[in-house]
Design a protein around this motif. Structure first.
Motif, short mmCIF file in Angstrom:
data_model
loop_
_atom_site.label_atom_id
_atom_site.label_comp_id
_atom_site.label_asym_id
_atom_site.label_seq_id
_atom_site.Cartn_x
_atom_site.Cartn_y
_atom_site.Cartn_z
N CYS A 115 0.83 -1.20 0.00
CA CYS A 115 0.00 0.00 0.00
C CYS A 115 0.87 1.26 0.00
N PRO A 116 0.75 2.12 -1.01
CA PRO A 116 1.62 3.29 -1.10
C PRO A 116 1.54 4.23 0.10
N ILE A 117 0.33 4.57 0.57
CA ILE A 117 0.24 5.50 1.70
C ILE A 117 0.85 4.87 2.95
N SER A 118 0.71 3.56 3.10
CA SER A 118 1.30 2.87 4.25
C SER A 118 2.83 2.91 4.18
N MET A 119 3.38 2.65 3.01
CA MET A 119 4.84 2.67 2.86
C MET A 119 5.39 4.08 3.08
N ALA A 120 4.70 5.07 2.53
CA ALA A 120 5.16 6.45 2.69
C ALA A 120 5.13 6.87 4.16
#
Length: 346
Positions: free
Chosen positions: A259-264
């Motif tokens: 998940c991009p928002i999670s990684m960011a």
């Protein structure tokens, strides 16, 4: 309670997870039972140390039981999840700060919520089958249960690598990264537990430990440090895309699933936490900012749907192009005000 066996044997308080059919996934009731037992034993002079283990060969604890989180969240009830995480995190802090030795035996999978039980004690034991991971970014969460503390303390940028890829650690990897202390072949665990129960002396753990067979993580650190040193997810992706190697291909493939928002947010959290003022409570409080918002504003429910419920492995993430605006990260991690995670002063 059939899912967890709590008792005193000899000089030891014993906590055995007993849901092998569910890979010992931890329910809210199990969390509450552990919390209660630890409070009772803290001032009990008959208990010298705590031993945590689990039945079955496949897992110490594969994570939290997320079925009810999904069921309540999809109905628009976010309070159940917030209460679960709030009470779980307080229990994680209690283990970390416990005044007596806490000895954990972590066979098979120890993931997510299992890390919060098994990896905060004073004597963390792994064996040949141990596989430890913080794979939360794959379901739209961030590494939590105090996992960001260990990721922030890991050598170099190994924390960013493990947190963003969700990679699994073998026993030597886990010791190297700071998630475990001792490698003891599993055939010797039952004898050691009997010795600990009889003596109440945790120093027996060190005398049984041997060197673990080497895993790959140590050798990968130069590449990890080079590519995962960026301030933000975008910097890490830019570095990985700039080199075509077996390592960068594997890392990009892993990041592409998550998940991009999670990684960011994970990258930002580790940057914020790293430093001399890091404590377990600071890590948990920051994690709770994300998990408190994860169902309502994040991708948690979609991640569970894709990975666990429908099993189509095709989540529709926000920011699917991996370009996560800094303002989106800030919103997920801003202080919660009156809803902030608090801890009882012991």
């Amino acid at each position: 309670m059939p899912d967890i066996d709590i008792r005193v044997t000899g000089r030891a308080g014993r906590i055995t997870l007993n849901r092998p059919h569910a890979l010992n996934a931890m329910s809210y009731e199990m969390c509450f039972a552990i919390d209660t037992a630890l409070r009772n034993w803290r001032e009990d002079d008959a208990v010298d140390l705590i031993i945590m283990d689990a039945t079955g060969d496949k897992a110490f604890c594969s994570g939290g039981d997320i079925a009810e989180l999904y069921e309540t969240g999809t109905r628009g009830d976010y309070e159940y999840g917030r209460k679960f995480w709030r009470d779980e995190y307080r229990m994680n802090a209690m283990i970390f700060e416990y005044p007596k030795p806490v000895v954990s035996f972590m066979q098979g999978f120890t993931m997510g919520g299992g890390v919060g039980i098994g990896c905060h004690g004073s004597h963390r034991i792994v064996g040949e089958s141990s596989r430890i991971a913080m794979p939360e970014v794959g379901i739209g969460l961030v590494p939590d249960v105090g996992g960001t503390l260990m990721l922030a303390l890991a050598p170099g940028r190994v924390g960013e690598y493990l947190g963003l890829t969700g990679g699994r650690m073998g026993p030597d990897d886990a010791i190297f990264a700071g998630f475990a202390d001792h490698y003891i072949p599993q055939e010797g665990w039952s004898d050691l537990i009997e010795m600990l129960e009889a003596s109440g002396d945790a120093t027996h753990v060190e005398s049984h430990a041997v060197a673990a067979p080497q895993d790959p993580l140590r050798g990968l650190q130069p590449e990890i440090d080079r590519h995962f040193a960026g301030e933000a997810l975008g910097d890490i992706l830019l570095s990985l895309r700039g080199e075509d190697t077996e390592f960068t291909q594997g890392a990009l493939k892993a990041l592409g699933r998550n998940c991009p928002i999670s990684m960011a947010c994970t990258a930002e959290m580790l940057h914020r936490l790293r430093g001399p003022s890091l404590t377990i409570r600071k890590a948990l409080e920051l994690e709770y900012r994300f998990t408190h918002r994860a169902m309502e504003h994040g991708d948690f429910l979609e991640g569970i749907r894709a990975q666990i419920i429908d099993k189509d492995r095709n989540p529709h993430w926000q920011y699917a192009d991996m370009n996560v605006p800094a303002v989106a990260v800030s919103k997920m991690l801003q202080p919660l005000g009156a809803d902030a995670l608090t801890f009882e002063e012991e």
